[in-house]
Design a protein around this motif. Structure first.
Motif, mmCIF file in Angstrom:
data_model
loop_
_atom_site.group_PDB
_atom_site.id
_atom_site.type_symbol
_atom_site.label_atom_id
_atom_site.label_comp_id
_atom_site.label_asym_id
_atom_site.label_seq_id
_atom_site.Cartn_x
_atom_site.Cartn_y
_atom_site.Cartn_z
ATOM 1 N N ILE A 4 -0.134 6.767 9.045
ATOM 2 C CA ILE A 4 -0.016 7.391 7.721
ATOM 3 C C ILE A 4 0.491 6.373 6.698
ATOM 4 C CG2 ILE A 4 1.305 9.090 6.384
ATOM 5 C CD1 ILE A 4 1.157 10.898 8.951
ATOM 6 N N HIS A 5 1.492 5.624 7.067
ATOM 7 C CA HIS A 5 2.055 4.615 6.156
ATOM 8 C C HIS A 5 1.010 3.550 5.805
ATOM 9 C CE1 HIS A 5 4.853 1.836 4.313
ATOM 10 N NE2 HIS A 5 4.366 0.904 5.112
ATOM 11 N N GLU A 6 0.356 3.006 6.825
ATOM 12 C CA GLU A 6 -0.605 1.924 6.589
ATOM 13 C C GLU A 6 -1.814 2.388 5.789
ATOM 14 O OE1 GLU A 6 -0.138 -1.260 7.098
ATOM 15 O OE2 GLU A 6 1.812 -0.931 8.048
ATOM 16 N N LEU A 7 -2.301 3.589 6.046
ATOM 17 C CA LEU A 7 -3.428 4.110 5.276
ATOM 18 C C LEU A 7 -3.043 4.354 3.819
ATOM 19 C CD1 LEU A 7 -5.028 6.570 7.846
ATOM 20 C CD2 LEU A 7 -5.959 4.382 7.046
ATOM 21 N N THR A 8 -1.834 4.850 3.616
ATOM 22 C CA THR A 8 -1.347 5.059 2.247
ATOM 23 C C THR A 8 -1.274 3.733 1.503
ATOM 24 O OG1 THR A 8 -0.106 7.023 2.905
ATOM 25 C CG2 THR A 8 0.581 5.930 0.866
ATOM 26 N N GLU A 9 -0.736 2.713 2.152
ATOM 27 C CA GLU A 9 -0.642 1.389 1.527
ATOM 28 C C GLU A 9 -2.023 0.812 1.232
ATOM 29 O OE1 GLU A 9 2.188 -0.303 0.417
ATOM 30 O OE2 GLU A 9 2.970 1.712 0.760
ATOM 31 N N ALA A 10 -2.962 0.985 2.158
ATOM 32 C CA ALA A 10 -4.322 0.481 1.941
ATOM 33 C C ALA A 10 -4.976 1.162 0.744
ATOM 34 C CB ALA A 10 -5.160 0.680 3.201
ATOM 35 N N CYS A 11 -4.777 2.451 0.612
ATOM 36 C CA CYS A 11 -5.347 3.198 -0.505
ATOM 37 C C CYS A 11 -4.712 2.748 -1.827
ATOM 38 C CB CYS A 11 -5.150 4.693 -0.270
ATOM 39 S SG CYS A 11 -6.098 5.734 -1.380
ATOM 40 N N TYR A 12 -3.428 2.533 -1.793
ATOM 41 C CA TYR A 12 -2.720 2.032 -2.973
ATOM 42 C C TYR A 12 -3.287 0.678 -3.409
ATOM 43 C CZ TYR A 12 1.029 -0.281 -5.557
ATOM 44 O OH TYR A 12 1.740 -1.002 -6.475
ATOM 45 N N ARG A 13 -3.461 -0.224 -2.446
ATOM 46 C CA ARG A 13 -3.963 -1.563 -2.765
ATOM 47 C C ARG A 13 -5.433 -1.537 -3.201
ATOM 48 N NH1 ARG A 13 -1.200 -2.704 1.974
ATOM 49 N NH2 ARG A 13 -3.170 -2.838 3.113
ATOM 50 N N ALA A 14 -6.243 -0.738 -2.519
ATOM 51 C CA ALA A 14 -7.688 -0.754 -2.770
ATOM 52 C C ALA A 14 -8.088 -0.088 -4.080
ATOM 53 C CB ALA A 14 -8.424 -0.096 -1.606
ATOM 54 N N VAL A 15 -7.472 1.043 -4.390
ATOM 55 C CA VAL A 15 -7.909 1.790 -5.580
ATOM 56 C C VAL A 15 -6.795 2.049 -6.582
ATOM 57 C CG1 VAL A 15 -9.832 2.857 -4.344
ATOM 58 C CG2 VAL A 15 -7.656 4.056 -4.460
ATOM 59 N N GLY A 16 -5.601 1.559 -6.281
ATOM 60 C CA GLY A 16 -4.508 1.721 -7.232
ATOM 61 C C GLY A 16 -3.935 3.123 -7.308
ATOM 62 N N ALA A 17 -4.199 3.924 -6.309
ATOM 63 C CA ALA A 17 -3.665 5.298 -6.308
ATOM 64 C C ALA A 17 -2.159 5.259 -6.084
ATOM 65 C CB ALA A 17 -4.317 6.116 -5.203
ATOM 66 N N PRO A 18 -1.400 6.014 -6.862
ATOM 67 C CA PRO A 18 0.039 6.079 -6.615
ATOM 68 C C PRO A 18 0.297 6.585 -5.195
ATOM 69 C CG PRO A 18 -0.518 7.164 -8.686
ATOM 70 C CD PRO A 18 -1.808 6.867 -7.984
ATOM 71 N N ARG A 19 1.214 5.939 -4.507
ATOM 72 C CA ARG A 19 1.500 6.312 -3.116
ATOM 73 C C ARG A 19 1.795 7.801 -2.967
ATOM 74 N NH1 ARG A 19 3.866 1.294 -3.974
ATOM 75 N NH2 ARG A 19 3.218 -0.321 -2.489
ATOM 76 N N GLU A 20 2.536 8.349 -3.916
ATOM 77 C CA GLU A 20 2.931 9.757 -3.802
ATOM 78 C C GLU A 20 1.755 10.722 -3.990
ATOM 79 O OE1 GLU A 20 3.715 7.921 -7.685
ATOM 80 O OE2 GLU A 20 4.662 7.546 -5.758
#
Length: 63
Positions: free
Chosen positions: A21-37
């Protein structure tokens, strides 16, 4: 709000799922700039009797 859905065979520990869950959230944040929350991760665990590999169930294969 990105929603990431993961289908995987049952058997991982709670710690492994937390790490995923943590790593996928970080990947999404980096790839598309989505706020982690705003990132949602859904894990669907599939029983080994319902997960087929090469024509046999994962349970039968001893996975």
């Amino acid at each position: 709000m990105p929603i990431l859905q993961v289908n995987m065979m049952e058997g991982r520990s709670d710690e492994q799922k937390e790490a995923l869950i943590h790593e996928l959230t970080e990947a999404c944040y980096r790839a598309v700039g989505a706020p982690r929350e705003s990132v949602r991760v859904l894990i669907n665990e599939i029983p080994k009797t319902q997960f087929g590999i090469g024509g046999q169930s994962a349970k039968k294969l001893g996975r």
